[in-house]
Structure formats: structure tokens, C-alpha cells
Scaffold this motif. Sequence first.
Motif, PDB file in Angstrom:
ATOM      1  N   ASP A 129      46.142  70.054  23.829  1.00 16.91           N
ATOM      2  CA  ASP A 129      46.635  68.721  23.442  1.00 16.91           C
ATOM      3  C   ASP A 129      46.007  67.606  24.271  1.00 16.91           C
ATOM      4  N   GLY A 130      44.937  67.914  24.995  1.00 18.05           N
ATOM      5  CA  GLY A 130      44.197  66.883  25.695  1.00 18.05           C
ATOM      6  C   GLY A 130      44.798  66.409  27.000  1.00 18.05           C
ATOM      7  N   GLY A 131      45.895  67.006  27.450  1.00 12.43           N
ATOM      8  CA  GLY A 131      46.524  66.495  28.671  1.00 12.43           C
ATOM      9  C   GLY A 131      46.724  67.519  29.757  1.00 12.43           C
ATOM     10  N   GLY A 132      46.115  68.701  29.583  1.00 15.75           N
ATOM     11  CA  GLY A 132      46.436  69.803  30.459  1.00 15.75           C
ATOM     12  C   GLY A 132      45.963  69.674  31.889  1.00 15.75           C
ATOM     13  N   PHE A 133      44.957  68.843  32.150  1.00 18.65           N
ATOM     14  CA  PHE A 133      44.444  68.790  33.522  1.00 18.65           C
ATOM     15  C   PHE A 133      44.831  67.504  34.252  1.00 18.65           C
ATOM     16  N   GLY A 134      45.746  66.723  33.686  1.00 19.09           N
ATOM     17  CA  GLY A 134      46.136  65.470  34.314  1.00 19.09           C
ATOM     18  C   GLY A 134      46.821  65.659  35.656  1.00 19.09           C
ATOM     19  N   ASN A 135      46.609  64.687  36.543  1.00 16.52           N
ATOM     20  CA  ASN A 135      47.288  64.677  37.841  1.00 16.52           C
ATOM     21  C   ASN A 135      48.715  64.171  37.623  1.00 16.52           C
ATOM     22  N   PRO A 136      49.734  64.949  37.966  1.00 17.89           N
ATOM     23  CA  PRO A 136      51.110  64.541  37.681  1.00 17.89           C
ATOM     24  C   PRO A 136      51.576  63.326  38.478  1.00 17.89           C
ATOM     25  N   HIS A 137      50.748  62.864  39.404  1.00 14.13           N
ATOM     26  CA  HIS A 137      51.112  61.698  40.207  1.00 14.13           C
ATOM     27  C   HIS A 137      50.315  60.458  39.786  1.00 14.13           C
ATOM     28  N   SER A 138      49.566  60.584  38.677  1.00 11.03           N
ATOM     29  CA  SER A 138      48.830  59.447  38.135  1.00 11.03           C
ATOM     30  C   SER A 138      49.702  58.683  37.133  1.00 11.03           C
ATOM     31  N   PRO A 139      49.525  57.350  37.036  1.00  5.15           N
ATOM     32  CA  PRO A 139      50.414  56.552  36.186  1.00  5.15           C
ATOM     33  C   PRO A 139      50.032  56.509  34.711  1.00  5.15           C
ATOM     34  N   ARG A 195      48.775  58.027  30.811  1.00 11.29           N
ATOM     35  CA  ARG A 195      49.497  58.903  29.900  1.00 11.29           C
ATOM     36  C   ARG A 195      49.338  60.381  30.257  1.00 11.29           C
ATOM     37  N   MET A 196      48.108  60.808  30.587  1.00 14.44           N
ATOM     38  CA  MET A 196      47.918  62.212  30.941  1.00 14.44           C
ATOM     39  C   MET A 196      48.722  62.576  32.182  1.00 14.44           C
ATOM     40  N   GLY A 197      48.756  61.678  33.147  1.00 16.70           N
ATOM     41  CA  GLY A 197      49.538  61.921  34.350  1.00 16.70           C
ATOM     42  C   GLY A 197      51.023  62.001  34.044  1.00 16.70           C
ATOM     43  N   ARG A 198      51.486  61.098  33.166  1.00 16.15           N
ATOM     44  CA  ARG A 198      52.912  61.103  32.813  1.00 16.15           C
ATOM     45  C   ARG A 198      53.294  62.378  32.055  1.00 16.15           C
ATOM     46  N   GLN A 199      52.374  62.881  31.219  1.00 17.61           N
ATOM     47  CA  GLN A 199      52.639  64.131  30.512  1.00 17.61           C
ATOM     48  C   GLN A 199      52.800  65.295  31.493  1.00 17.61           C
ATOM     49  N   ALA A 200      51.894  65.341  32.457  1.00 19.03           N
ATOM     50  CA  ALA A 200      51.971  66.397  33.463  1.00 19.03           C
ATOM     51  C   ALA A 200      53.243  66.266  34.295  1.00 19.03           C
ATOM     52  N   ARG A 201      53.591  65.014  34.623  1.00 19.58           N
ATOM     53  CA  ARG A 201      54.807  64.787  35.396  1.00 19.58           C
ATOM     54  C   ARG A 201      56.045  65.212  34.616  1.00 19.58           C
ATOM     55  N   ALA A 202      56.040  64.950  33.304  1.00 16.25           N
ATOM     56  CA  ALA A 202      57.176  65.342  32.479  1.00 16.25           C
ATOM     57  C   ALA A 202      57.361  66.858  32.488  1.00 16.25           C
ATOM     58  N   ALA A 203      56.249  67.596  32.468  1.00 23.15           N
ATOM     59  CA  ALA A 203      56.336  69.055  32.512  1.00 23.15           C
ATOM     60  C   ALA A 203      56.954  69.524  33.830  1.00 23.15           C
ATOM     61  N   ILE A 204      56.595  68.863  34.912  1.00 23.92           N
ATOM     62  CA  ILE A 204      57.148  69.217  36.220  1.00 23.92           C
ATOM     63  C   ILE A 204      58.646  68.931  36.265  1.00 23.92           C
ATOM     64  N   GLU A 205      59.069  67.836  35.682  1.00 25.47           N
ATOM     65  CA  GLU A 205      60.499  67.507  35.721  1.00 25.47           C
ATOM     66  C   GLU A 205      61.319  68.445  34.842  1.00 25.47           C
ATOM     67  N   VAL A 206      60.742  68.895  33.721  1.00 27.58           N
ATOM     68  CA  VAL A 206      61.414  69.918  32.913  1.00 27.58           C
ATOM     69  C   VAL A 206      61.600  71.181  33.751  1.00 27.58           C
ATOM     70  N   ALA A 207      60.543  71.584  34.441  1.00 26.96           N
ATOM     71  CA  ALA A 207      60.615  72.777  35.284  1.00 26.96           C
ATOM     72  C   ALA A 207      61.614  72.588  36.427  1.00 26.96           C
ATOM     73  N   ARG A 208      61.669  71.380  36.969  1.00 25.27           N
ATOM     74  CA  ARG A 208      62.621  71.126  38.070  1.00 25.27           C
ATOM     75  C   ARG A 208      64.047  71.385  37.591  1.00 25.27           C
TER      76      ARG A 208
END
Length: 358
Positions: A28-38, A40-53
Motif C-alpha cells: 500500500d505504499g507506506g510500509g517503510f515510513g518512519n513512524p516519527h515523521s509527520p 502521511r507515510m509516517g502517520r500510517q506507520a505511527r497508527a500501526a504502532i498505536e494499534v499494537a500498543r
Amino acid sequence: MIYLDYQATTPLAPEAREAMLQWLDGTDGGGFGNPHSPHRMGRQARAAIEVARDQVAALFPPGGSIVFTGSATEAINLAIRGSGAGGTVAVSAIEHAAVLDTAGAIGPCHRLKVDGKGVCDPDQALPADTRLICVMQVNNEIGTIQPAGRWHGRAQDAGALYLCDAVQAYGKLLLADADLITISAHKFHGPKGVGALWIRDGVKLTAQMTGGGQEAGIRSGTLSPALVAGMGAAAAVAAQRMDDDRAHVERLWKAARRLMADWDLNGSEMDRWHGNLNLRREGLDVNRLMNDCREVMFSAGSACASGSGRTSHVLAAIGLTTREAKNSIRLGFGRYTTMVQIEEAARLLNEGAEAQGV
């Protein structure tokens, strides 16, 4: 091969692998984003981390927060070193080396005794200046379950904090109340390289690794969305399957005890996670047994101490002689172990011991 070393690490759950793939291959084009970047790709990665949290937090007591780390060892260091200075840290004699070595490195360290069954009694004396008590919930070598809830009460009475290493308990048992709890994903069918520290609301820690402060300002470093997502998925599966997993382990335990009735059990039979079978046989050459039974993956002790040549401090703490400790093996099994594997492993190990004349 028959894998019976679940205390060292567990097989990766298919659900955890699936959850990780998106964050490894760029789905889906967002798999390698830095979760601490502001962006869209970063926000997608961050969202995955918060689901896991949220998935990981669901198996902890209420009233706390999760900080992701690179391992349980890192989480333990953050908890012990970050919880204050001065005073004595009291640790059970059968703690993991991550606890024993860290507590011993920072100042006065008081060893709490265990009985011959491997249980640490909360009624024993504490130094007057105790600031932190560390007693694990399930021991990694002999599987004994500690009265962790009572230890939390004892710590409260002493005006101290209580750290519980729940690496071997998380996803298997309800976690006891504590002030600080550490876990590792690869011990409950998640990936290696990610752990977590649960911190009770109101407990303040000092950062031990400076940098970006990405995790609650007390743990710096870019998180891996893939590893964290895998941990979250493994936690969610563990929550769903806890009762079924426990029932499966009980069936395997009963079969293994019956098939290896000529071996002596190390540690309590009742106050124990039954996915851990630590056995000894007088006169057994464990190195020879491992060589003769190469199709069975088992341990001569904890994975962290294997190959060190040192006698297990856990087996020594419960009163075993050096010889008895060196005659001991550890079998660990769980969700993906079959009855056929237990039966075949018992046959091979029994034949291997009998070939030695013991």
C-alpha cells in the motif's frame, strides 16, 4: 526436528508474520515510513504502532502505559536504573541475569531466598532502605510461579516499587499487579528484537538512553513498525487463545510426566507453568545426550547461560549440588507442540539416557 526450547524463544505465530509483512515490503505504499515523521507515510506507520500498543496493553493490569523497547533486557535496565538512585534493590535469587547483573551494577543488592521448590516467600526480611523489589512471575529455568501479587503488597508496605519480569508469564497467565512489568515479544510467538515496559500511572522514570525521546520521553530511538506490529498481533492471538493454549499445555505436561517418570523434577510440580519441564537423572552426561538426540531441541539450562560452563544459579538456589545441576535438562513446549512430538522426544531422550547406563 522436534523443538522443545520454548523458554529460550517461541515459533513466530502466522498472524504475527502476516502483520509484519506490510511494514517490511511496502504494501500500500507506506510500509517503510518512519513512524516519527509527520507526513502521511509516517502517520500510517505511527497508527500501526498505536494499534499494537493497545493490543499489548490489553493483557496488562489497568492503570498503566506501555513503552516499547528493543528487548526485555533493555526494559529491565530502564526500570531498574531509571527508577531512582540510592537505597537497596532486593532481587530474588532466581532472577534472570538481566535483573541480577543490572541490580548488582548500580549499588547495594539484597538477594531474596527461595525454598527448595523454587518459590520466593514474601514474608522474609527486607533491608530498611529497600527502594525496589524485583521478583519475576514465572521462572525461565524451572517454570515456578511466584506469589507476585503478594510481593507487590509487600513493596507497598515497605514504601518501595515492585518490578515484575513477566517475560515467561505474558500471554500465558493473568499478570499480577506491579509498578513496573517487563515482557519480550519472542517469548509469546512474536518477533525477536522488540520488548516492552509497562509503567503504572504515577511512577516516574529517568531516561537511560538519550536522543529523540520517541517513547514517552524516556526511550529514544526509531521504532520498527514491523516488529511492533508483529508483537501486537502476537499479543492479540495470545489473548484469544490463552485458555486453549493452557489446556493444550496441560495435556502435553501430563503425557511428558508419564513418559519420563524415571526422571526427577526440579522445582515445584504445582506452583509452576506446565510448559516448562526441568528434569534430572543421576549420572547423566547432558552434552552426550544432546549429541545423541540431535533431533530434539532442548536446553541444559537457560539459553543465556548455555555454553558458559557455569552451574545454573537457579538450580543452585533451590539446593541442588553442582553435579545434580549438571545432570539436568530443560524441556519447553507450547502452542505449536504436538502430542506426537512429545512422545517421540521422550522416547529418544529415555533411550539416550539408558544408553549411558543411567
